[in-house]
Design a protein around this motif. Structure first.
Motif, short mmCIF file in Angstrom:
data_model
loop_
_atom_site.label_atom_id
_atom_site.label_comp_id
_atom_site.label_asym_id
_atom_site.label_seq_id
_atom_site.Cartn_x
_atom_site.Cartn_y
_atom_site.Cartn_z
N TYR A 166 3.62 6.13 -5.45
CA TYR A 166 3.45 6.20 -6.91
C TYR A 166 2.59 7.40 -7.29
O TYR A 166 2.89 8.14 -8.24
CB TYR A 166 2.84 4.90 -7.42
N GLU A 167 1.52 7.63 -6.56
CA GLU A 167 0.62 8.75 -6.85
C GLU A 167 1.13 10.06 -6.25
O GLU A 167 1.06 11.12 -6.88
CB GLU A 167 -0.79 8.44 -6.34
N LYS B 227 4.95 -5.47 -6.52
CA LYS B 227 3.90 -5.87 -5.58
C LYS B 227 3.64 -7.38 -5.68
O LYS B 227 3.42 -8.05 -4.66
CB LYS B 227 2.63 -5.08 -5.84
N LYS C 173 2.40 8.76 -11.54
CA LYS C 173 1.19 8.47 -12.32
C LYS C 173 1.11 9.40 -13.52
O LYS C 173 0.76 8.97 -14.63
CB LYS C 173 -0.04 8.63 -11.43
N GLN D 264 0.83 -1.21 0.00
CA GLN D 264 0.00 0.00 0.00
C GLN D 264 0.86 1.25 0.00
O GLN D 264 0.54 2.24 -0.66
CB GLN D 264 -0.92 0.00 1.22
N ASP E 24 1.99 2.03 -3.51
CA ASP E 24 0.91 2.67 -4.27
C ASP E 24 0.78 4.15 -3.93
O ASP E 24 0.60 5.00 -4.81
CB ASP E 24 -0.42 1.97 -3.99
N GLU E 25 0.89 4.47 -2.64
CA GLU E 25 0.77 5.86 -2.20
C GLU E 25 1.90 6.71 -2.78
O GLU E 25 1.66 7.83 -3.25
CB GLU E 25 0.80 5.91 -0.67
N LYS F 11 3.61 -2.86 -10.33
CA LYS F 11 2.78 -4.07 -10.36
C LYS F 11 3.64 -5.32 -10.19
O LYS F 11 3.29 -6.24 -9.44
CB LYS F 11 1.99 -4.14 -11.66
N ILE G 169 4.29 2.21 -13.51
CA ILE G 169 3.19 1.38 -13.02
C ILE G 169 3.47 -0.09 -13.28
O ILE G 169 3.12 -0.96 -12.47
CB ILE G 169 1.84 1.80 -13.65
#
Length: 243
Positions: free
Chosen positions: A52-53, A76, A58, A46, A49-50, A73, A69
């Motif tokens: 990344y944005e 992860k 992004k 998680q 993901d945080e 992926k 991305i």
């Protein structure tokens, strides 16, 4: 270090070209530099993901080839496999230790039961089920087989310091990971075989031809007991589980 492990995983598991491996490893390196956190030392998907944005990757993907991305992926997925693998290793070590302990607590040759049993309990790690195994059942099979290797009865390589008998290990003929495909428990006497360390290693790491020859012999010996335990599987179906 997870960085080297991730590189090896991309090559060995995903079969990616060196250029793709560099791009995906580089993507995680870029996220690490931007966030100030070495993501190769985290297991928090998680958090990745945080970052990344949060740090604009992004937007970079929107104008490029989506390298970041794709790297995220893959990383992860790698972390998920690492988490499951670590849990399986711990479970396996504990199980084997408990089997050895149980072997010392059985005073007489047990009578094996082929009555169908309900599915065992399980726990979830990264959304994957890890099914419980009862070490008592494995120890009873080993005792009933008189510490003999069912793969090859002449395999008596060394005497166990703990049991003072021929050293053998328990193996589930139908692997527990396929329990969801069966209505009744796979952790039963009928599905547990006694193997010497060589045959046990062969069934996990041998060539497919060697594995199937061994599994075929074991299946022939256990087919009727499996059916009594309401575990119905053909040899072709069993073979496919070892591919």
């Amino acid at each position: 270090m997870k960085k080297n492990a991730f590189e090896n995983w991309l090559v060995e598991k995903k079969r990616l070209k060196p250029s793709s491996v560099r791009h995906y490893v580089g993507a995680i390196n870029s996220l690490s530099r931007a966030s100030g956190v070495d993501l190769f030392n985290t297991s928090d998907a998680q958090l990745i993901d945080e970052y990344y944005e949060q740090y604009g990757f992004k937007e970079k993907d929107a104008t490029g080839n989506r390298m970041y991305i794709s790297g995220v992926k893959h990383f992860k997925e790698f972390l998920k496999e690492i988490n499951v693998s670590n849990e399986l290793i711990i479970e396996s070590v504990n199980y084997e230790a408990n089997v050895k302990h149980e072997l010392n607590n059985i005073d007489s040759v047990p009578r094996l039961s082929y009555i169908p049993q309900s599915r065992p309990k399980y726990k979830k790690v990264s959304k994957q089920k890890i099914w419980e195994r009862n070490p008592r059942l494995a120890s009873e099979v080993i005792q009933a087989m008189n510490f003999r290797c069912e793969g090859n009865p002449v395999h008596d390589f060394f005497i166990s310091n703990r049991t003072k008998r021929n050293y053998v290990e328990a193996h589930h003929l139908i692997p527990m990971e396929y329990q969801d495909d069966f209505e009744y428990s796979l952790d039963v006497h009928a599905n547990i075989v006694s193997l010497c360390p060589v045959c046990h290693k062969k069934v996990h790491h041998g060539t497919f031809e060697e594995i199937i020859e061994l599994v075929g012999n074991l299946y022939a010996e256990r087919k009727i007991q499996l059916q009594k335990s309401n575990i119905n599987i053909s040899f072709d179906e069993l073979s496919s589980l070892y591919k």
